[in-house]
Structure formats: structure tokens, C-alpha cells
Design a protein around this motif. Structure first.
Motif, short mmCIF file in Angstrom:
data_model
loop_
_atom_site.label_atom_id
_atom_site.label_comp_id
_atom_site.label_asym_id
_atom_site.label_seq_id
_atom_site.Cartn_x
_atom_site.Cartn_y
_atom_site.Cartn_z
N ARG A 1 37.04 25.62 25.16
CA ARG A 1 36.82 26.89 25.86
C ARG A 1 37.39 26.78 27.26
O ARG A 1 37.68 25.70 27.74
CB ARG A 1 35.36 27.28 25.87
N ARG A 2 37.51 27.90 27.90
CA ARG A 2 38.09 27.95 29.24
C ARG A 2 37.25 27.12 30.22
O ARG A 2 36.04 27.23 30.27
CB ARG A 2 38.16 29.38 29.71
N GLY A 3 37.93 26.29 31.00
CA GLY A 3 37.27 25.51 32.03
C GLY A 3 36.65 24.21 31.54
O GLY A 3 36.04 23.49 32.33
N VAL A 4 36.78 23.93 30.25
CA VAL A 4 36.19 22.71 29.69
C VAL A 4 37.26 21.90 28.98
O VAL A 4 37.99 22.43 28.15
CB VAL A 4 35.05 23.04 28.69
N MET A 5 37.34 20.63 29.34
CA MET A 5 38.25 19.72 28.65
C MET A 5 37.41 18.61 28.04
O MET A 5 36.58 18.01 28.73
CB MET A 5 39.27 19.14 29.62
N VAL A 6 37.61 18.36 26.75
CA VAL A 6 36.85 17.34 26.04
C VAL A 6 37.78 16.19 25.68
O VAL A 6 38.84 16.40 25.10
CB VAL A 6 36.21 17.91 24.75
N VAL A 7 37.36 14.98 26.03
CA VAL A 7 38.08 13.77 25.65
C VAL A 7 37.24 13.10 24.57
O VAL A 7 36.12 12.66 24.83
CB VAL A 7 38.29 12.82 26.84
N ASN A 8 37.77 13.07 23.35
CA ASN A 8 37.09 12.42 22.23
C ASN A 8 37.53 10.96 22.20
O ASN A 8 38.73 10.67 22.20
CB ASN A 8 37.47 13.09 20.91
N VAL A 9 36.57 10.06 22.15
CA VAL A 9 36.86 8.63 22.15
C VAL A 9 36.21 8.01 20.92
O VAL A 9 35.04 8.28 20.65
CB VAL A 9 36.31 7.95 23.43
N SER A 10 36.97 7.19 20.21
CA SER A 10 36.39 6.46 19.08
C SER A 10 36.93 5.05 19.06
O SER A 10 38.05 4.79 19.49
CB SER A 10 36.68 7.17 17.75
N GLY A 11 36.09 4.15 18.60
CA GLY A 11 36.47 2.74 18.54
C GLY A 11 35.79 1.95 19.65
O GLY A 11 34.75 2.35 20.17
N GLU A 12 36.40 0.85 20.00
CA GLU A 12 35.82 -0.06 20.98
C GLU A 12 36.37 0.20 22.38
O GLU A 12 37.57 0.25 22.56
CB GLU A 12 36.12 -1.51 20.58
N LEU A 13 35.47 0.34 23.34
CA LEU A 13 35.85 0.46 24.74
C LEU A 13 35.59 -0.91 25.38
O LEU A 13 34.48 -1.20 25.81
CB LEU A 13 35.04 1.54 25.45
N ASP A 14 36.62 -1.73 25.39
CA ASP A 14 36.49 -3.09 25.91
C ASP A 14 37.59 -3.35 26.93
O ASP A 14 38.30 -2.43 27.32
CB ASP A 14 36.52 -4.11 24.77
N MET A 15 37.72 -4.59 27.37
CA MET A 15 38.70 -4.89 28.42
C MET A 15 40.13 -4.58 28.01
O MET A 15 40.98 -4.36 28.86
CB MET A 15 38.57 -6.34 28.89
N VAL A 16 40.41 -4.51 26.72
CA VAL A 16 41.76 -4.19 26.26
C VAL A 16 42.02 -2.69 26.31
O VAL A 16 43.09 -2.26 26.71
CB VAL A 16 41.97 -4.74 24.83
N THR A 17 41.04 -1.89 25.91
CA THR A 17 41.26 -0.45 25.80
C THR A 17 40.87 0.34 27.04
O THR A 17 41.32 1.48 27.21
CB THR A 17 40.47 0.09 24.59
N VAL A 18 40.06 -0.24 27.91
CA VAL A 18 39.58 0.48 29.09
C VAL A 18 40.70 0.97 30.01
O VAL A 18 40.62 2.09 30.51
CB VAL A 18 38.53 -0.35 29.86
N PRO A 19 41.76 0.21 30.26
CA PRO A 19 42.81 0.74 31.14
C PRO A 19 43.41 2.06 30.65
O PRO A 19 43.59 2.99 31.43
CB PRO A 19 43.86 -0.37 31.17
N ARG A 20 43.68 2.15 29.35
CA ARG A 20 44.20 3.41 28.79
C ARG A 20 43.18 4.53 28.91
O ARG A 20 43.51 5.66 29.26
CB ARG A 20 44.58 3.24 27.32
N PHE A 21 41.93 4.22 28.61
CA PHE A 21 40.84 5.19 28.71
C PHE A 21 40.71 5.71 30.14
O PHE A 21 40.66 6.91 30.37
CB PHE A 21 39.54 4.51 28.25
N ALA A 22 40.68 4.80 31.10
CA ALA A 22 40.52 5.18 32.51
C ALA A 22 41.68 6.07 32.96
O ALA A 22 41.47 7.07 33.66
CB ALA A 22 40.42 3.93 33.38
N GLU A 23 42.88 5.71 32.57
CA GLU A 23 44.05 6.48 32.98
C GLU A 23 44.00 7.90 32.41
O GLU A 23 44.23 8.88 33.12
CB GLU A 23 45.32 5.77 32.51
N LEU A 24 43.67 8.03 31.13
CA LEU A 24 43.61 9.35 30.51
C LEU A 24 42.52 10.22 31.15
O LEU A 24 42.76 11.37 31.50
CB LEU A 24 43.34 9.24 29.00
N VAL A 25 41.33 9.66 31.33
CA VAL A 25 40.23 10.44 31.91
C VAL A 25 40.55 10.81 33.36
O VAL A 25 40.27 11.93 33.79
CB VAL A 25 38.89 9.70 31.79
#
Length: 165
Positions: free
Chosen positions: A36-60
């Protein structure tokens, strides 16, 4: 990724890059939607660990810099929440607050809720539920639908007195 490619790495950063390049070892996905207008949803699935966190942080971070005043992190698909991810969540929450944005977490899975509770950080975040951000929820302003997590209330002897009447 082969054993020799791991042995040949000189630093943690090189190792992380090698693992990221090897998709069969990283069970992690992110997607973005605007329900909807004014809302952005970031769907995350899987493991949020030291390997994936940099990509997650950058996207968010990029989503927080967008024009949407509300950014929702749907973490219901997260199977592991590492310490690095918790630190990044706290930093992103602070950055959102400073910039006047609203960052909301949709959780409800033990892999996310339990680490936040154990570290005493669960109360720091704003929580929402997925239906709040769907297009059918347009009737009520998003701000009115926000809820803070409420821990279960301990039962007292009052219910026994009511039952004996």
C-alpha cells in the motif's frame, strides 16, 4: 565451495565473500514489496548470520532511504537470528527513528523472538502484524494499527475466586 577455496582465504571477509558466492551454502532470501502507499515490506527468509547480514543491512538501509515513511521487516521466514543481525536491527531501528521513519518488525517465530527476549531487546522494537500492511487494511490509518509486544500476563488468584462464585 571447495575445501581448498576456504583454506586459501586469509581473512574472515574473504571467507564470507566465498560463502556468499556459493549459493548452495547460503539459504537466505529477501524480497521487497509495496502492499500500500507509504509502506514498504522487506520479506526475509532463511538464516540471518554473519554471512547474510551485510546484504540484509544494505537492502534495509536503501529501503529506509526511500520515500516510504514505514518500512516493515517481515521476519516470519527467518530460521536463525545471529548476534550480528540483532546488532544491525538495533542500528537500523535507531537510524529509522533519527530520520523520522517507522521501522516495524513482523515476527512470531521462536528463532527471532527468543534471542530478542533473552537479550532484553524485544521491547525496543515496534511490532506489527502482516494483515496491517495488506491493501485491505486501508480503512484504518497505519499509525492506529501499530502495537507493542505484550508479554503474557501471569495468572493470579482472582480467577479462582471468580470460579467459586
Amino acid at each position: 565451495m571447495t575445501e581448498s577455496s576456504v583454506r586459501g582465504t586469509d581473512s574472515v571477509a574473504e571467507y564470507v565473500r566465498a560463502v556468499e558466492e556459493s549459493n548452495e551454502n547460503v539459504a537466505f532470501r529477501m524480497s521487497t514489496e509495496r502492499p500500500r502507499r507509504g509502506v514498504m515490506v522487506v520479506n526475509v527468509s532463511g538464516e540471518l548470520d554473519m554471512v547474510t547480514v551485510p546484504r540484509f543491512a544494505e537492502l534495509v538501509q536503501h529501503r529506509l532511504e526511500s520515500s516510504a515513511p514505514v518500512v516493515v521487516l517481515d521476519l516470519t521466514g527467518v530460521t536463525f537470528l545471529g548476534v550480528e543481525a540483532i546488532k544491525v536491527l538495533a542500528q537500523l531501528d535507531l537510524r529509522a527513528h533519527i530520520t523520522g521513519k517507522r521501522l516495524s518488525l513482523v515476527t512470531g517465530v521462536r528463532a527471532v523472538d527468543r534471542p530478542l527476549e533473552v537479550l532484553g531487546l524485544a521491547g525496543r522494537f515496534t511490532y506489527g502484524s502482516r494483515p496491517v500492511f495488506e491493501s485491505g487494511a486501508e480503512r484504518e490509518p497505519a499509525a492506529a494499527q501499530w502495537r507493542a509486544p505484550r508479554p503474557p500476563q501471569p495468572r493470579t488468584g482472582d480467577h479462582e475466586a471468580a470460579m467459586s462464585r
